[in-house]
Each structure stands twice: as C-alpha cells, then as structure tokens.
Design an enzyme around this catalytic site. Structure first.
Site, short mmCIF file in Angstrom:
data_model
loop_
_atom_site.label_atom_id
_atom_site.label_comp_id
_atom_site.label_asym_id
_atom_site.label_seq_id
_atom_site.Cartn_x
_atom_site.Cartn_y
_atom_site.Cartn_z
N LYS A 1 0.85 -1.19 0.00
CA LYS A 1 0.00 0.00 0.00
C LYS A 1 0.89 1.24 0.00
CE LYS A 1 -2.65 3.43 1.58
NZ LYS A 1 -2.13 4.75 2.01
N CYS B 1 13.13 10.24 8.08
CA CYS B 1 12.92 9.78 9.45
C CYS B 1 14.21 9.80 10.26
CB CYS B 1 12.31 8.38 9.46
SG CYS B 1 13.16 7.21 8.40
N GLU C 1 9.32 0.67 11.19
CA GLU C 1 10.37 1.69 11.08
C GLU C 1 9.65 3.02 11.14
OE1 GLU C 1 12.21 4.62 9.84
OE2 GLU C 1 12.43 3.68 7.87
N GLY D 1 2.27 3.65 13.82
CA GLY D 1 2.94 2.41 14.17
C GLY D 1 2.43 1.83 15.48
N GLU E 1 9.17 15.40 16.19
CA GLU E 1 9.67 15.25 14.82
C GLU E 1 8.96 16.26 13.91
OE1 GLU E 1 10.68 11.58 11.83
OE2 GLU E 1 8.71 11.57 12.77
#
Length: 476
Positions: free
Chosen positions: A182, A290, A256, A239, A387
């Site tokens: 996806k 990331c 990840e 996640g 982040e």
C-alpha cells in the site's frame, strides 16, 4: 554571490505521465472500487493524475491472490528462479531510471538530483542485492533451511516512495514471500510503475499487488486476517496503532518509525566537513527523512565558529523548482505537512528559541518552506522533542562528551545519530553510548543495501537491509 546558476530544468515529459492510474491486483491493473484520488505536484499544487483506489473487496482479492501465488508458485519456486525475476526488475528500474526519477520528483516534490542520484539508484541496488540472496538463504546464518513467512502486507510512506517500495519488495520476494503493498496516498505513482515493470518482467500473478488509497486502505491491509506479516514504515503514532491492532494475532510485525536524530559535533571535528554533513543531514529531501539529523549538538568551544560557517553554507542552498537540476531544497510534499512545519516553527518562536531563516527567495506558488535554524534551544522545547519532518534544525550545545550523550539520548526516539570528530576512539566511545539503531561517523545519510537499518524505542523495531534484514521475512 558573484555569480548565479542559470536554470537547468529536466523535462517533465520524461515521466511518461498518464492521466489515470489503477490498482494492481493478481497480475493486472484493475478498476479499484474505492473513491478515486487526485495526486498533486507539490511544486505547483496542480493535479498530476487521477488514481483509482482499492476497496475492501479489492484488498480481499489481493490477499487471496497473494496467498494462492505463495502456496502454488512463488513459495515452492527454487531461489535461483526467484532471483531471475528480481534481477530483471532491478535491471529495468536501472534502465528506466531517468523516467522514474522525474516521476518521483513530480509526485513527491524532492529535487531531481536527489531522485536521480539517490532514490532510484538505491532502489535498484536494493533489488539487485536481495536478488543475490534468493538462492543463498541457507547460508545467511538464519537456520539451515529457512522458510518464507507467507503473505506480507507492506505500508510505505511518502518521503521515499520508490525506495521504500524496493526496501519491502526486495527482501520479501527474495525470501519466497508474496506481498500486498500500500503506497502513500500522496505519492502512489512510482509504486504503480514498479508494478508495471514487475508485470513486464513476467512476475507470476499475485506475487506483487499494489493497492493505492488513503489511510482506510492502509488500515484494511495491515488488519487483514489473511496476512502472515506486516511491514510498516511511517509515523510513530500510526505504528503504535498497528502494534495494538496486531497484538495477540500471531502475525509478525516490523516497524520503522519516526526519529529525532542528534548530530554531535565535537571541538576537534573537521568543521567544514561537519558543516556539509549537518546540512545534508537536515536539508536533504526537505527534511522529510525519518533519520534526519534534526538536532545539532555542538561543543560550546566551537559553537560560534561553527554556526557562522553553517549559516554561510545554508545561504548557498537554492530552494525552488524540484525539476531544476540546480535546486537543493524542493517542495514540501503536502499542504498538511507544510502546516505542521509552520506550526512547530511557531512553537519554537513562542518558547523562546532564536529563529534564523535563509534569505533565499521562495517560489511564488507551490508548497515551500525556507531552510531554518533555531538556536538557544532547550531540551524541553517542542522543536527539540517532536519530529518536525521538514527543513528545520534545532541547535543545542554541550561542554563534555558525557553531556553530549545525555542530551542525545534525551528523546523517546532512537533511529539514528551522527558523530563528528577526528579521534577514532572518541567516535567509538560515543557510538557505543548513543541509543540509536544507525550511527554515522564523519558522514550522514549513507545508505547501502548490505547494511541493516532500523531503530529502537519509539523509532520501531526490526531491521531492513543486509543479511540481518532477511530475518524478518524468514522462519528458521
């Protein structure tokens, strides 16, 4: 500057852009049952193409096709035969590199020189690398006769669309698994062209399936009962939700996730080299990385000199048309992501950090944010903890190596770190103490398919790449 660059635009026509794209299920492109979406060029906010999306029924068909292919064709196939398909796909990706690079830049917004020199070559390299493992799995140190896990559901992000697809497809197929992929809602195009390449290479139907769509499609993929493993690259919040959903199901999971990497510059570092590394660490791909070195930790004794060099270097960065080969910083991928960057930068102002912004001109249209540096940053500030995923650098200082370690590890993340010093012993001492899955010394953002990549804590678990990365796709 005494001189400037003349425009050097790459031709958008090289992308062979189609007006419509469709999901890829069981070896063919199908009319998706979901609501079509329009993918935009972030540099202009103009529509690139209409993309059909997958419905629940499409997902069920894809998983069923992957299961059938795994049990009847791909799983029983000798590794040397599987390798032939992967080698073909890798070669065609390399042969169509210019087309794929232009398409990636149009859909994602990253500079063409990054798509051309990093994304596409590294994607091809990962496919070549894993093709080479397909007939050697018994010698990987993962058991004498390792077996594939089965059907893999993979969800990838928008920052490296083609590369992340290769990171998932390469090891999954090399190990004998089949896959339902996806791609991200805003960047589905190169994954669908990769499916076209796989079909042209004769990959058996059902081995690779690509389901475009929004978050609901991703949720349907990762939650499907017909999977044996889920591989996810994306935000930490998503996640965590996936981990909660799969808990107790017996299905394997690798994650990840996000990061807030520290780039540590000691007073004995080669400063000019470190400046370039810091710039690459945070402004590469507009900071949409990331493992970006978004926290600069610089030793107090060289802070003033280093910051002057850093600002001078940043002033040379060109922000603009991603298709211009001279562009260093391209477009922000989407309006929501730009809004998040703006909000977090405003939080840095409100909390008392000192903002410095490059004086480079920004295009009059499109989604752009100038390279920005916050100094005087405290560890409690949002710009030091959250982040940002944009071209924003937060600068903190330290006096001793122990203080550098304490500040570097003062984060819920643990994906990457950078160390800049001329002393090998100091680099090793620091690397042993920084809690990060990947630690670079006197460089940053170096990726190689032979080296594992992954994180700790809220940056996820599992490794991708290298011999170790095969483990997640095998049962010993």
């Amino acid at each position: 500057m005494a001189w400037d660059y003349a425009p050097a635009p790459e031709s958008a026509a090289l992308a062979n852009l189609k007006p419509t794209y469709r999901p890829f299920v069981d070896g063919e492109f199908v009319d998706g049952g979901g609501e079509p979406l329009k993918t935009l060029n972030p540099a202009t906010e103009e529509v690139l193409a209409e993309v059909g999306t997958a419905s629940q029924e499409d997902g069920d068909r894809a998983v069923a096709a992957a299961r059938r292919a795994y049990e009847q064709v791909w799983g029983p196939m000798p590794g040397a035969e599987r390798a032939k398909y992967l080698f073909r796909i890798a070669r065609v990706v390399a042969e169509r590199a210019r087309e794929l690079a232009v398409l990636e830049t149009l859909d994602n917004g990253k500079p063409i020189r990054e798509s051309r020199d990093v994304d596409v070559p590294t994607a091809s390299a990962h496919l070549f690398h894993h093709a080479g493992w397909a007939d050697k799995l018994g010698y990987a140190g993962l058991g004498p006769d390792p077996k594939p896990v089965g059907v893999v559901g993979a969800v990838i992000p928008w920052n490296f669309p083609l590369l992340m697809a290769a990171w998932k497809i390469g090891p999954a197929l090399a190990c004998g698994n089949t896959i339902v992929l996806k791609p991200a809602e805003t960047t589905p195009l190169t994954a669908l062209v990769l499916a076209e390449i796989a079909a042209d290479a004769g990959l058996p139907p059902g081995v690779l399936n690509v389901l475009p769509g929004a978050g609901d499609v991703g949720a349907a993929v990762v939650g499907h009962d017909g999977l044996d493993k889920v591989a996810f690259t994306g935000s930490t919040d998503v996640g965590k939700e996936i981990q909660r959903r799969l808990a107790g199901t017996g299905r394997r999971l690798t994650l990840e996730l996000g990061g807030k990497a520290a780039n540590i510059v000691y007073d004995d570092a080669p400063l000019d080299q470190a400046v370039d590394g810091v710039v690459d660490g945070i402004f590469f791909n507009q900071g949409h990385v990331c493992c970006a070195g978004s926290r600069l930790l610089v030793q107090e004794s060289v802070e003033e000199e280093f910051m002057e060099l850093l600002r001078t270097r940043i002033e040379t960065l060109r922000v603009g048309d991603p298709l211009d080969k001279n562009t260093d910083v391209g477009a922000i991928n989407s309006r929501p992501q730009l809004d998040r960057i703006v909000d977090l930068a405003a939080a840095g102002d409100a909390e008392g950090a000192h903002r410095w912004t490059s004086s480079c001109p920004l295009p009059e249209r499109g989604l752009f944010f100038p390279p920005t540096v916050f100094s005087g940053v405290e560890q409690t500030m949002r710009v030091a903890r959250e982040e940002i995923f944009g071209p924003v650098l937060s600068v903190l200082t330290f006096r001793t190596p122990d203080e550098a370690i304490a500040k570097a590890n003062n984060t819920p993340y643990g994906l990457s770190a950078g160390i800049w010093t001329e002393k090998g012993s100091k680099a090793l001492w620091t690397a042993q103490r920084v809690r990060a899955g990947v630690v670079w010394t006197n460089t940053f953002n170096r990726f190689d398919p032979t080296a594992p990549f992954g994180g700790y804590r809220e940056s996820g678990f599992g490794r991708e790449g290298g011999r170790v990365g095969l483990e997640a796709y095998l049962q010993a």
